[in-house]
Write a protein that holds these residues in place. Structure first.
Motif, mmCIF file in Angstrom:
data_model
loop_
_atom_site.group_PDB
_atom_site.id
_atom_site.type_symbol
_atom_site.label_atom_id
_atom_site.label_comp_id
_atom_site.label_asym_id
_atom_site.label_seq_id
_atom_site.Cartn_x
_atom_site.Cartn_y
_atom_site.Cartn_z
ATOM 1 N N SER A 141 125.484 23.570 24.369
ATOM 2 C CA SER A 141 125.598 23.325 24.752
ATOM 3 C C SER A 141 126.356 21.507 24.955
ATOM 4 O O SER A 141 126.947 20.594 24.778
ATOM 5 N N LEU A 142 125.052 20.769 24.582
ATOM 6 C CA LEU A 142 124.909 19.221 23.954
ATOM 7 C C LEU A 142 125.452 19.047 23.315
ATOM 8 O O LEU A 142 126.584 17.941 23.186
ATOM 9 N N MET A 143 125.983 19.647 21.880
ATOM 10 C CA MET A 143 126.645 18.997 20.964
ATOM 11 C C MET A 143 128.060 19.415 21.150
ATOM 12 O O MET A 143 128.880 18.294 20.573
ATOM 13 N N PHE A 144 128.469 20.721 21.944
ATOM 14 C CA PHE A 144 129.881 21.000 21.992
ATOM 15 C C PHE A 144 130.460 19.774 23.094
ATOM 16 O O PHE A 144 131.128 19.659 23.143
ATOM 17 N N LEU A 145 129.268 19.823 23.927
ATOM 18 C CA LEU A 145 129.823 18.133 25.466
ATOM 19 C C LEU A 145 130.221 17.574 24.696
ATOM 20 O O LEU A 145 130.950 16.613 24.631
ATOM 21 N N PHE A 146 128.764 16.631 23.978
ATOM 22 C CA PHE A 146 129.042 15.616 22.944
ATOM 23 C C PHE A 146 130.655 15.544 22.032
ATOM 24 O O PHE A 146 131.403 14.352 21.883
ATOM 25 N N GLY A 147 130.626 16.368 21.312
ATOM 26 C CA GLY A 147 131.870 16.357 20.237
ATOM 27 C C GLY A 147 133.029 16.235 21.519
ATOM 28 O O GLY A 147 134.287 15.975 20.977
ATOM 29 N N PHE A 148 133.529 17.233 22.610
ATOM 30 C CA PHE A 148 134.734 16.834 23.267
ATOM 31 C C PHE A 148 134.390 15.988 24.011
ATOM 32 O O PHE A 148 136.090 15.277 24.210
ATOM 33 N N LEU A 149 133.424 15.321 25.099
ATOM 34 C CA LEU A 149 133.193 13.654 25.069
ATOM 35 C C LEU A 149 134.805 13.119 23.574
ATOM 36 O O LEU A 149 135.240 11.782 24.417
ATOM 37 N N ILE B 69 134.141 13.571 13.198
ATOM 38 C CA ILE B 69 132.559 13.596 13.746
ATOM 39 C C ILE B 69 132.236 14.315 15.061
ATOM 40 O O ILE B 69 131.735 16.229 15.677
ATOM 41 N N ALA B 70 133.315 14.089 15.817
ATOM 42 C CA ALA B 70 133.856 15.023 17.603
ATOM 43 C C ALA B 70 134.404 16.693 16.815
ATOM 44 O O ALA B 70 133.575 17.133 17.746
ATOM 45 N N LEU B 71 134.892 17.223 16.054
ATOM 46 C CA LEU B 71 135.446 18.080 16.056
ATOM 47 C C LEU B 71 133.918 19.139 15.059
ATOM 48 O O LEU B 71 133.958 20.480 15.097
ATOM 49 N N THR B 72 133.180 18.151 14.046
ATOM 50 C CA THR B 72 131.812 19.051 13.621
ATOM 51 C C THR B 72 131.007 20.042 15.044
ATOM 52 O O THR B 72 130.327 20.335 14.541
ATOM 53 N N SER B 73 131.073 18.870 15.742
ATOM 54 C CA SER B 73 129.805 18.468 16.832
ATOM 55 C C SER B 73 130.282 19.879 17.840
ATOM 56 O O SER B 73 129.082 20.617 17.587
ATOM 57 N N MET B 74 131.853 20.250 18.005
ATOM 58 C CA MET B 74 132.255 21.108 18.855
ATOM 59 C C MET B 74 131.158 22.120 18.104
ATOM 60 O O MET B 74 131.329 23.830 18.050
ATOM 61 N N ILE B 75 132.581 22.061 16.861
ATOM 62 C CA ILE B 75 132.037 23.580 15.641
ATOM 63 C C ILE B 75 130.434 23.456 16.017
ATOM 64 O O ILE B 75 130.461 25.278 15.654
ATOM 65 N N LEU B 76 129.473 22.894 15.062
ATOM 66 C CA LEU B 76 128.141 23.724 15.950
ATOM 67 C C LEU B 76 127.671 23.514 16.803
ATOM 68 O O LEU B 76 127.115 24.584 17.129
ATOM 69 N N GLY B 77 128.017 23.223 17.427
ATOM 70 C CA GLY B 77 127.645 24.076 18.906
ATOM 71 C C GLY B 77 127.678 24.705 19.481
ATOM 72 O O GLY B 77 127.557 25.705 20.350
ATOM 73 N N THR B 78 129.450 25.505 19.236
ATOM 74 C CA THR B 78 130.135 26.758 18.737
ATOM 75 C C THR B 78 129.140 27.937 18.829
ATOM 76 O O THR B 78 128.605 28.940 19.132
ATOM 77 N N LEU B 79 128.475 27.446 16.950
ATOM 78 C CA LEU B 79 127.870 28.566 16.305
ATOM 79 C C LEU B 79 126.940 27.942 17.097
ATOM 80 O O LEU B 79 125.492 29.609 16.433
#
Length: 318
Positions: free
Chosen positions: A241-249, A279-289
């Motif tokens: 959730s934290l990684m996805f939030l970081f990527g989304f923001l 960086i944002a795209l990778t963070s959202m993908i990793l967060g989802t995984l």
């Protein structure tokens, strides 16, 4: 029944008769009702034949024979499942563990109300370079990680209340960490006793340096499982959730700035040229995984069938 002695073994036909006689003598001297459970972990020598002969002469001797070599943890798990004694004692079959320790181990469990007593081979007769030094490093790491102040996690000589062995599930190569597994199940009265260690009389050791590498890897696993094994969503879900939030923001900021520059007539570059986009795209993908890993972990725990990871070929006196 007072005591169940659970003995996993692999190719120890030379020592079994002597070990049996030693244990039987100790039991009879102390008037214990007992059973000896030999678990043949896929031996290729005459170990099973010796067990058959012993069980024919002494009905207190019981045997379990695996279809192939599955490992010490699986052998212990099979023995624990069938042990009937109020106190269960484990020892190795190579005569390096002394059956003379049994009466005191029994007393510590029954009179001092310990849940588990772990042996400590304070004076060892093993090779200093290949076993003693790595063992000290391994035990130091295990103490720091588990919080249990034991000196010798890997000592095969241990004593348990029957309810402990019926509760703890031993698999993989987790036999080294049974005290940690017991602690995780709520058995906190865990003690230690200095025990006699004897030089190997027959055969050769079945363990090499790889057991310490595997031991440290298992230590990492059990440390994680002790904290998050029953609630994987708490770790994977949180970090996901934290990684996805970081990527989304980050993506939201990039998009907002792009629109602002377009409205203001400021010349802009393509969003894909901005490294923060990746960086944002990778963070959202990793967060989802990570989030999905936690979700799947919860589903697996809830659907776990506790199936056995070994096949028993024969049993004696059960």
């Amino acid at each position: 029944m007072n005591i169940s002695v659970v003995i996993p073994l692999l190719n120890e036909d030379e020592s079994l008769q002597e070990l049996h006689d030693w244990i039987a003598n100790v039991m009879q001297s102390n008037q214990f009702l007992y059973e000896i459970i030999f678990i043949d972990d896929g031996s290729t020598d005459n170990s099973w034949k010796v067990i058959e002969e012993l069980s024919a002469k002494n009905k207190s001797v019981k045997g379990i024979r695996f279809q192939k070599n599955y490992g010490k943890s699986q052998a212990l798990d099979a023995g624990f499942g069938l042990a009937q004694g109020s106190v269960v004692i484990t020892m190795d079959a190579d005569l390096q563990d002394s059956p003379n320790e049994i009466p005191e181990l029994y007393r510590l469990i029954t009179e001092d109300s310990f849940d588990l007593i772990s042996g400590w081979k304070k004076k060892r007769y093993d090779n200093v370079v290949t076993k003693n030094i790595p063992s000290k490093l391994f035990n130091w790491a295990a103490r720091k990680t588990s919080g249990l102040k034991l000196h010798d996690f890997n000592c095969g000589l241990k004593a348990y209340k029957n309810e402990v062995v019926k509760t703890v599930k031993v698999s993989g190569e987790m036999h080294r960490y049974i005290p940690v597994l017991a602690k995780n199940e709520g058995f906190h009265h865990i003690g230690e006793k200095v025990v006699q260690h004897q030089a190997r009389k027959y055969g050769v050791t079945k363990f090499g340096m790889d057991r310490f590498i595997n031991g440290f890897l298992d230590l990492i696993t059990i440390s994680f499982l002790s904290k998050f094994g029953k609630r994987p969503m708490h770790i994977f879900g949180l970090w996901g959730s934290l990684m996805f939030l970081f990527g989304f923001l980050s993506a939201f900021y990039i998009g907002t700035m792009k629109i602002y520059r377009l409205v203001s007539g400021i010349k802009t570059i393509l969003i894909t040229s901005n490294p923060w986009f990746y960086i944002a795209l990778t963070s959202m993908i990793l967060g989802t995984l990570l989030f999905l890993a936690g979700f799947l972990g919860e589903l697996i725990i809830k659907s776990n069938s506790h199936e056995k990871h070994y096949t028993v070929k024969e049993k004696l006196n059960f």
